[in-house]
Design an enzyme around this catalytic site. Structure first.
Site, mmCIF file in Angstrom:
data_model
loop_
_atom_site.group_PDB
_atom_site.id
_atom_site.type_symbol
_atom_site.label_atom_id
_atom_site.label_comp_id
_atom_site.label_asym_id
_atom_site.label_seq_id
_atom_site.Cartn_x
_atom_site.Cartn_y
_atom_site.Cartn_z
ATOM 1 N N ASP A 59 13.328 22.332 -9.242
ATOM 2 C CA ASP A 59 13.186 23.597 -8.376
ATOM 3 C C ASP A 59 11.750 23.885 -8.098
ATOM 4 O O ASP A 59 11.278 24.494 -7.464
ATOM 5 C CB ASP A 59 13.903 24.854 -9.166
ATOM 6 C CG ASP A 59 14.662 25.590 -8.086
ATOM 7 O OD1 ASP A 59 15.241 24.958 -7.325
ATOM 8 O OD2 ASP A 59 14.728 26.769 -8.359
ATOM 9 N N ASP B 162 23.537 33.084 -17.931
ATOM 10 C CA ASP B 162 24.260 32.357 -18.891
ATOM 11 C C ASP B 162 25.812 33.193 -19.235
ATOM 12 O O ASP B 162 26.774 32.792 -19.169
ATOM 13 C CB ASP B 162 23.635 31.714 -19.891
ATOM 14 C CG ASP B 162 22.631 32.726 -20.386
ATOM 15 O OD1 ASP B 162 22.418 33.760 -20.088
ATOM 16 O OD2 ASP B 162 21.512 32.072 -21.066
#
Length: 781
Positions: free
Chosen positions: A192, A377
């Site tokens: 990224d 998460d």
């Protein structure tokens, strides 16, 4: 994206199973409510002060003796201690409500209610913690089938943004060495930091740095035969990065495929694995990671997640700056060693962002990794648990990672965790989530509610000062009432905590970690409450090195808090003289304030940052080794290791010198032999032994691979490195003395460091003034 999940018949069967499950849960819930109701009624019975003190003391003794003679794994003793300690707490709570909240005026009542609210918060977390840890589950690895063709395919995702390239290289290389059929495993570097958005940045320097880093990662990917992938824009941070790879697959039903689906990838990736292993770029996996984990998914078709512990090779800022690394259990060990096995029993083990395998089929059913919060998460796991899928936790260290090096980086990480969990608390309150079982609701609610501790900890700091400075009666109780109600409650809580977590957390260390975080988490918490959609993901810096000691720029609040607390103690002495009739309350608050001061002394030690020169951290070990030198073989012992080198002890008569080239012959626990060339960089002489500081020769990929496999590849080494199989508990009295010692030592370290800085500053200032005077004299002459 086309994706057909399950047939109509399968859905009906699943709904029927879920209905039966809910009936069982409702019956169990009803019975539990009856038991709890009777217990609450019993705990609220009236007793005289004498009988309450007698009962409290007796129960504390029983709990203490039981904890000493019973194993922490004993189920009956575990429940007995929990029952006793919860009874003591409920007795204290009814005393607080019925007796100690007397009205003494509006200001007093406001302060008293704030303290009471913080206490209630702590008690709720205490009871939830009991529930979570009532019956921890200790799983063992599930063996893979004998025939490799029966293995599911695995995609290994290594997301990265701005972390050091060499760090990523080690992790990717270790991933290629995992023992699993190559045709069943594909590794991806998800960059990224190399998006088109960053490469085209208006700032030319940033754009150039992004290009250079991207090119290096492409070279690494080519060198290791792994796949490099990026995207156009940095949307949704880590979750978006993972989803770009995950959701590029078009999937449909295929009866012959694993999970009954097959996927075709039309993007730049080569395949679509049945399972997804996610590794942070600093989380180096052991060679047997997939061997120990993939079997769970074959055993349980309903499993969406297998989480393993996060295990760190370097000390966190508290451990490093207070010099307690490996002298006390690390902070993460309590969560991964004790709490997560408890969550696993309730089918509430959640995704921790890395070192975990997830099933693609179920991830794609929910649209991939969740992105409504910055703790993607836990949010992802919450959504999949709500759909009825199951999770598992394997308490076996299978990765080694890096924790933040500096206090400021530590706060960045914890602020993100706090804000993300509060986002989940507000936006997706687990108590209201359809599909979750009652235990799952409690476990998730506890995980999110915990992160409000910053507010409670600030109240606990301010409360004694409110009385000492302003005379406000925040706690209406005499010494005898405190001894009868509060003391048994506190002693019971510490006995239970030490029984459940003593192997993984020394007494009062939780208070220290919460205190050091609270002052900076408070604004993060409040901002998340006010604007729950506003927080943005911030990457935690990794592998940071600094060449000298320095004072953290976050240190000032702790100096102010210590000065205020010291002034409060002095004011308390004055109040005892002026108002002896309320001496009980004053003495209680002075003792409380003194405890806070001990915590603050340790905090000052934390914010005096110790230098960190190594980028490759070493860890202690003790392994026999053979050194080959000039056609001779020398026996030795490795006493520390890193990916850059090793410390080796040999006999003094070995005849070795600095810059000698040797070959290291050694085996791991699986019996695999390694021959690694090393160079002696320095030697420490003693009467009987030499300590050799050696660097590994890693000029070729083959040499580096051997080093990475030897240093990081053996999971059996990690279980001895940490505290997992050790009983390191100490008593509460020794725990307080230990905290006091750490606090004084930390303060002295800070005092010496700051004094040195002041002295150096004065020297420079005097030298500057002297030069100005000398120059002025020269001009006059």
């Amino acid at each position: 994206m086309k994706y057909t999940l399950i047939s109509k018949e399968a859905k009906i069967e699943k709904q029927s199973k879920n209905k039966t499950k809910r009936i069982r849960e409702n019956l169990a819930g009803g019975l539990s409510i009856l038991i709890i109701g009777g217990y609450l009624l019993l705990s609220s019975a009236y007793l005289s002060l004498f009988h309450q003190a007698l009962l409290g003391g007796l129960l504390v003794v029983i709990a203490g003796i039981t904890s000493m003679i019973s194993s922490h794994t004993g189920k009956l003793s575990r429940i007995l201690i929990m029952t006793i300690c919860s009874f003591l707490t409920l007795r204290y709570l009814q005393f607080r409500i019925n007796v100690s909240l007397a009205f003494n005026g509006v200001p007093d009542m406001i302060a008293a209610l704030m303290l009471f609210s913080a206490e209630v918060y702590g008690i709720v977390i205490y009871f939830f913690g009991m529930f979570v840890n009532a019956w921890p589950l200790d799983r063992r690895s599930v063996q893979l089938p004998v025939i490799p063709s029966d293995y599911p395919t695995v995609d290994v995702y290594i997301p990265t943004y701005n972390e050091p390239v060499e760090l990523l290289r080690i992790t990717a290389l270790a991933a290629t060495q995992m023992l699993y059929p190559e045709e069943k495993r594909t590794i991806y570097i998800l960059d990224d930091g190399g998006t088109k958005q960053r490469l085209d940045d208006a700032n030319k320097e940033k754009a150039q740095a992004a290009r250079e880093r991207s090119n290096k990662l492409k070279q690494i990917a080519s060198e290791l035969s792994v796949i490099y992938a990026t995207r156009d824009k940095n949307l949704s941070a880590k979750a978006g990065n993972l989803n770009e790879a995950l959701l590029s697959c078009e999937c449909s039903i295929d009866e012959d495929a694993f999970d009954g689906i097959s996927c075709v990838n039309h993007g730049i990736q080569q395949g679509c694995g049945d399972l997804i292993l996610i590794l942070d770029c600093d989380h180096v996996p052991t060679r047997d990671f997939l061997e120990n984990t993939v079997g769970f998914f074959l055993k349980d078709p309903n499993l969406f997640l297998l989480q393993t512990p996060h295990y760190f090779i370097n000390p966190d800022p508290l451990e490093k700056n207070l010099n307690i690394f490996r002298k006390s259990p690390s902070e993460n060990e309590m969560f991964y060693g004790a709490i997560h096995p408890g969550l696993d029993f309730w089918n509430a083990s959640f995704f921790c962002g890395s070192a975990a395998i997830l099933r693609r089929k179920y991830l794609m059913e929910t649209g991939g990794i969740a992105g409504n919060s910055i703790t993607e998460d836990a949010e992802t796991a919450l959504g999949l648990h709500a759909k009825g899928y199951s999770s598992a936790y394997l308490k076996k260290p299978l990765i080694i990672g890096l924790t933040p090096e500096t206090f400021s980086d530590f706060i960045i990480q914890r602020s993100r965790w706090a804000q993300g969990m509060i986002q989940i608390f507000i936006l997706k309150n687990p108590l209201l989530q359809k599909g979750l079982s009652v235990p799952q609701r409690i476990c998730y609610f506890n995980a999110t509610l915990f992160w409000f501790f910053g507010i409670a900890r600030i109240i606990f700091y301010l409360s004694p000062l409110v009385l000492l400075f302003f005379g406000l009666r925040i706690y209406n109780a005499s010494w005898t009432q405190v001894l009868a109600y509060a003391l048994p409650h506190l002693m019971g809580a510490h006995i239970l905590s030490n029984f459940l977590f003593g192997r993984f957390r020394h007494p009062f260390f939780s208070e220290l970690y919460e205190t050091i975080q609270s002052i900076y988490l408070l604004p993060a918490i409040l901002s998340a409450i006010i604007k729950p959609r506003a927080p943005v993901f911030k990457v935690t810096p990794k592998a940071v090195s600094h060449g000298k000691d320095f004072l953290s720029h976050l240190s000032m609040p702790f100096y102010l808090m210590l000065v205020i607390s010291a002034a409060g103690s002095i004011t308390g002495i004055y109040r005892i003289i002026r108002t002896p009739e309320v001496m009980d309350a004053i003495l209680i608050c002075m003792a409380w304030n003194l405890f806070n001061m001990v915590l603050l002394l340790a905090c000052l030690g934390v914010v005096w940052e110790k230098r960190q020169l190594r980028k490759q951290h070493r860890y202690e070990t003790c392994e026999k080794v053979t050194l080959e030198y000039d056609h001779k073989y020398i026996s030795g012992t490795i006493f520390d290791l890193s990916v850059s080198g090793a410390g080796i002890r040999v006999n003094n008569d070995a005849g070795l010198g600095v810059k000698d080239h040797l070959v290291l012959h050694v085996k791991d626990s699986r019996g695999e032999a390694y021959q690694i060339p090393v160079i002696i960089e320095h030697i420490i002489f003693s009467e009987r032994q030499l300590k050799l500081g050696c660097s590994f020769v890693t000029d070729t990929l083959t040499q580096l691979t051997a080093v990475v496999n030897f240093v990081y590849g053996d999971s059996n080494r990690w279980k001895f490195y940490g505290q997992y199989n050790q009983d390191s508990r100490i008593g509460n009295f020794l725990g307080f003395l230990n905290l006091l010692k750490i606090g004084v030592s930390g303060f002295m370290s800070n005092f010496k460091g700051v004094s040195s800085l002041v002295y150096q500053g004065i020297k420079v200032y005097i030298h500057h003034i002297y030069r100005l005077i000398s120059k002025h004299r020269e001009d006059l002459s």
